[in-house]
Design a protein around this motif. Structure first.
Motif, PDB file in Angstrom:
ATOM      1  N   PHE A  19       7.332 -16.725  -9.726  1.00  0.00           N
ATOM      2  CA  PHE A  19       6.885 -15.472  -9.120  1.00  0.00           C
ATOM      3  C   PHE A  19       6.169 -14.610 -10.157  1.00  0.00           C
ATOM      4  O   PHE A  19       5.105 -14.051  -9.883  1.00  0.00           O
ATOM      5  N   CYS A  20       6.754 -14.503 -11.343  1.00  0.00           N
ATOM      6  CA  CYS A  20       6.204 -13.614 -12.371  1.00  0.00           C
ATOM      7  C   CYS A  20       4.983 -14.198 -13.073  1.00  0.00           C
ATOM      8  O   CYS A  20       3.968 -13.519 -13.263  1.00  0.00           O
ATOM      9  N   SER A  22       2.867 -16.288 -12.094  1.00  0.00           N
ATOM     10  CA  SER A  22       1.689 -16.398 -11.228  1.00  0.00           C
ATOM     11  C   SER A  22       0.841 -15.135 -11.227  1.00  0.00           C
ATOM     12  O   SER A  22      -0.319 -15.163 -10.789  1.00  0.00           O
ATOM     13  N   THR A  23       1.397 -14.032 -11.706  1.00  0.00           N
ATOM     14  CA  THR A  23       0.659 -12.767 -11.729  1.00  0.00           C
ATOM     15  C   THR A  23      -0.129 -12.570 -13.023  1.00  0.00           C
ATOM     16  O   THR A  23      -0.867 -11.594 -13.140  1.00  0.00           O
ATOM     17  N   ILE A 109       5.365 -15.170  -4.009  1.00  0.00           N
ATOM     18  CA  ILE A 109       4.231 -14.447  -4.587  1.00  0.00           C
ATOM     19  C   ILE A 109       3.030 -14.469  -3.639  1.00  0.00           C
ATOM     20  O   ILE A 109       2.261 -13.502  -3.575  1.00  0.00           O
ATOM     21  N   MET A 113       1.475 -10.755  -2.795  1.00  0.00           N
ATOM     22  CA  MET A 113       0.236 -10.455  -3.518  1.00  0.00           C
ATOM     23  C   MET A 113      -0.793  -9.841  -2.566  1.00  0.00           C
ATOM     24  O   MET A 113      -1.038 -10.378  -1.475  1.00  0.00           O
TER      25      MET A 113
END
Length: 238
Positions: A19-20, A22-23, A109, A113
Motif C-alpha cells: 500500500f505504501c 505503491s505511492t 491502494i 488513489m
C-alpha cells in the motif's frame, strides 16, 4: 503455531508495504513538481529518500511483530544463508501469506488513489522475452540479496546508514532493470500486481517473477554463507 504467527505477521506487513510503496512514484512526481526541479538525478534522490523512510519505519514495524517480512525472495535468501529460525515448513506457510498480503495492498491502494494519479500505479512488467527476463530478474535478485546481507550482517553499525545503503541499492537496481522486467526482485510484489491484471497464473509470471528470483535469492544466501561463514554463524546465534 510459530509458523502461523509468522505468516500472519508477513501478511499484515506485506499488505502495508504494498500500500505504501505503491505511492512512491506519485509522491516523487508531486515533490519534484512542487519544487520545480526536474532531472533524473533529482528524481532518483527523492525516490531514494522516500524508500529510505519507508524501509526505516517498516524495519521497526517488522521487528515489533516478531521479525515479519514483506519480501519472499529476501526470506528465502536469509534462510539459504543460515540466518533466522525458518525451516521449509515455515517458508511454505509464509510465502502464500506474503502473496495474499500483496494482493490486498494493491487492491487497497487502487481503491483510495485519486483517479488522476491511478495511471502512475503499476507493477513490474516483462519487456523482453521470458528467458532474458528470467535471467535479469534472477541476477538482480541475487545482487540485491547479497547487498542486503552484507549491509545488515557485515556493514556499518548505524541503522540509519544501513537503511540508506539498502535504499540506494534498491533504487539503483530498479533503474538498471526497468528495461527488462520492471524489476520486482520480490515474488510477492509481482504477484500482487499480476493478480489485478489476471496474469498471476501464467507461466511467464511464474517463471520470471517466482522461479528466477527464488533461484537468485538462494544462490545469494549460499554465496554469502561461503564468503562470510563466521559472520553468518555469529548473526544466527545472536
Amino acid at each position: 503455531m510459530g509458523a502461523i504467527k509468522a505468516a500472519a505477521g508477513d501478511a499484515l506487513i506485506t499488505f502495508l508495504w504494498m500500500f505504501c510503496v505503491s505511492t512512491v512514484g506519485v509522491a516523487t512526481s508531486l515533490i519534484t513538481s512542487a519544487l520545480q526541479i526536474q532531472g533524473v538525478a533529482f528524481s532518483a534522490f527523492v525516490t531514494t529518500t522516500l524508500i529510505f523512510a519507508l524501509v526505516f519505519v517498516f524495519d521497526i514495524a517488522c521487528n515489533a511483530i516478531g521479525g515479519a517480512s514483506f519480501n519472499a525472495a529476501g526470506t528465502a535468501g536469509f534462510y539459504a544463508a543460515g540466518l533466522g529460525s525458518d525451516n521449509l515448513i515455515s517458508l511454505a506457510v509464509r510465502f502464500p501469506a506474503q502473496a495474499a498480503g500483496a494482493v490486498g495492498g494493491v487492491l487497497a491502494i487502487m481503491e483510495v488513489m485519486p483517479p488522476q494519479y491511478k495511471h502512475m500505479l503499476a507493477g513490474p512488467s516483462l519487456k523482453v522475452d521470458p528467458h532474458t527476463g528470467a535471467i535479469a530478474e534472477g541476477f538482480l535478485t541475487f545482487v540485491i540479496n547479497v547487498a542486503v546481507l552484507w549491509i545488515l550482517v557485515r556493514g556499518p553499525r548505524s541503522p540509519i546508514v544501513k537503511t540508506w545503503l539498502v535504499a540506494v541499492c534498491t533504487v539503483v537496481l530498479i533503474m538498471a532493470g526497468t528495461a527488462y522486467t520492471g524489476p520486482s526482485m520480490n515474488p510477492a510484489n509481482a504477484f500482487g500486481w499480476a493478480y489485478i491484471s489476471n496474469s498471476h497464473n501464467t507461466w511467464e509470471q511464474f517463471y520470471v517473477y517466482w522461479i528466477a528470483p527464488f533461484i537468485g535469492a538462494i544462490f545469494a544466501g549460499w554465496f554469502f554463507k561461503v564468503i562470510f561463514p563466521r559472520r553468518a554463524e555469529k548473526a544466527k546465534k545472536a
